[in-house]
Scaffold this active site. Structure first.
Site, mmCIF file in Angstrom:
data_model
loop_
_atom_site.group_PDB
_atom_site.id
_atom_site.type_symbol
_atom_site.label_atom_id
_atom_site.label_comp_id
_atom_site.label_asym_id
_atom_site.label_seq_id
_atom_site.Cartn_x
_atom_site.Cartn_y
_atom_site.Cartn_z
ATOM 1 C CG ASP A 1 -8.739 0.604 4.893
ATOM 2 O OD1 ASP A 1 -8.843 0.280 3.691
ATOM 3 O OD2 ASP A 1 -8.379 -0.188 5.783
ATOM 4 C CD GLN B 1 -2.838 -4.444 6.643
ATOM 5 O OE1 GLN B 1 -2.745 -3.489 5.881
ATOM 6 N NE2 GLN B 1 -3.561 -5.520 6.353
ATOM 7 C CE LYS C 1 -3.735 -2.553 2.274
ATOM 8 N NZ LYS C 1 -4.375 -2.922 3.553
#
Lengths: 278, 278
Positions: A120, A97, A53
């Site tokens: 996200d 994450q 990412k």
């Protein structure tokens, strides 16, 4: 029957090219889009994902700040870290994450991300806005699925979509997005009793279950569109690809389907969040 | 086939009796549970609803503050009024009666309600929390439907629930609540092409469409449970009751089904919000 292979790499490439231009424009105005990623602990596949990412950011000109916290990090420290990023005006997006080590309250950590930086799509507030139809940043995999659908002009309105899986960042939000686009949506999961029968009714099948080759070829109605959001060990999706291909009218491969577009959606949301600070 | 008539009045009565005791306890601790209702304009049925809710509060000992704003009220003034209530520590719940006059941005007004006082379950943040499984105050009609299901021990886990309707305070949240209870959930709406066929698969039918006698008897699978959240002019629900009764194993009447329990859920949420200020 000729199948359309839904080429996520191609979709992704177009998105990233257009993002490069937008980033150049923003930089000319003195705004450097910036995504902060947080990795807690040393899970090797999480490390790989975060690295992918971060690298993807840099390739389109987005600044990437990579925080790596030790696996002993407490919930409190993690939330403090997130709150500092919330208040840092040079950071436009925050990605924590998943999964974090099990002693951390992951939900509390997600919830501490400011909604305007939740690129996200992990907060419940963001989910609520998405489901009620005015969310800015849906979770990235659902956003990727919709992007592929749109790029390939796949009709959704009035179609029956069957979503297999109900996770907070995949099954639930993709069900919501499809419903808002006027699909009739059935959400299935581990307690669903007659899954093959239900999938057999689908005009659009979304595989979001996290089990390799789970969805079988004889569950697929002739002409169905299949989007496979699964990504299991050995580059295997949630569908039995070869078997499902036969009846499908369009299908995503794994790899090269939903995956690459997911990261592009993260980049897109970050650039959009940066643009809103103009 | 013998049908169980799901008696909302009875369910409601039990809830309200238990609330009376809780209110007495809270008052002994110096907390007077308080619901503020806001009515904008002079729509007669909205006036009736607000009055019913206020009166129901008082019957269980909840204080009711009733604000009645003129129909010319602007979005800004309405939001200011709501924000004052957000900051008023003697108010535990805020209900903005829907619909507001069309010049007002109703969504913006709803969103301005503080989540801890959103006892009517109208904010997107509250919706998100409900859908992700940790919401305190789901919208009251969905909460009422779940309450009736629980009081009558209707099995949900693994059942196929078909929800007809997708409004932000009814179809969507009841779909979410049923999904979180392990039902397989299909959400249908005006763009659904083969509605009778889909309803015919349902173990649980939720009628939330707002059209009198819309759901027909021959759409009902033998043994299905039917919960009718519709309430149309002339005390008519969304299902053709007499015709649907035949195949149902359990069914809510209109009136006397979901309706009375809905108001009880509003009272329950208000008392819960007050208890949290202890």
């Amino acid at each position: 029957m000729e199948q359309i292979i839904l080429d996520g790499k191609q979709v992704s490439k177009k998105v990233r090219e257009s993002l490069k231009e937008k980033v150049t424009d923003l930089k000319a105005k003195g705004i450097i889009p910036c995504l902060a990623t947080i990795l807690v602990g040393d899970d090797p596949s999480s490390e790989t994902y975060v690295k992918m990412k971060g690298n993807a950011c840099e390739k389109v000109g987005i600044k990437s700040i990579r925080l790596h916290l030790p696996k002993e990090t407490t919930t409190e420290t993690l939330i403090e870290t997130i709150e500092n990023l919330n208040h840092d005006s040079s950071v436009h997006g925050i990605l924590l994450q998943h999964p974090v080590p099990s002693h951390i309250d992951e939900r509390a950590a997600f919830e501490s991300i400011a909604i305007e930086k939740d690129v996200d799509g992990v907060t419940s507030a963001g989910y609520g806005q998405t489901a009620l139809g005015f969310g800015k940043y849906p979770s990235c995999t659902p956003a990727a699925i919709m992007k592929i659908i749109d790029d390939y002009d796949i009709p959704v309105d009035g179609k029956h979509a069957v979503v297999v899986g109900r996770s907070p960042i995949l099954g639930k939000p993709v069900s919501a997005l499809l419903l808002n686009r006027n699909a009739t949506v059935t959400t299935c999961h581990s307690h669903t009793t007659n899954l093959p029968e239900i999938v057999k009714q689908a005009d659009i099948v979304i595989a979001a279950v996290g089990k390799p080759k789970f969805i079988q070829g004889d569950w697929i109605k002739k002409g169905a569109v299949i989007l496979d959001a699964g990504y299991n060990k050995g580059n295997i999706g949630d569908i039995d690809y070869e078997a499902c291909l036969e009846n499908a009218s369009a299908i995503t491969p794994v790899p090269g389907g939903v995956g690459p577009v997911t990261i592009s959606m993260l980049l897109k949301h970050t650039v959009e969040a940066a643009a809103l600070t103009e």
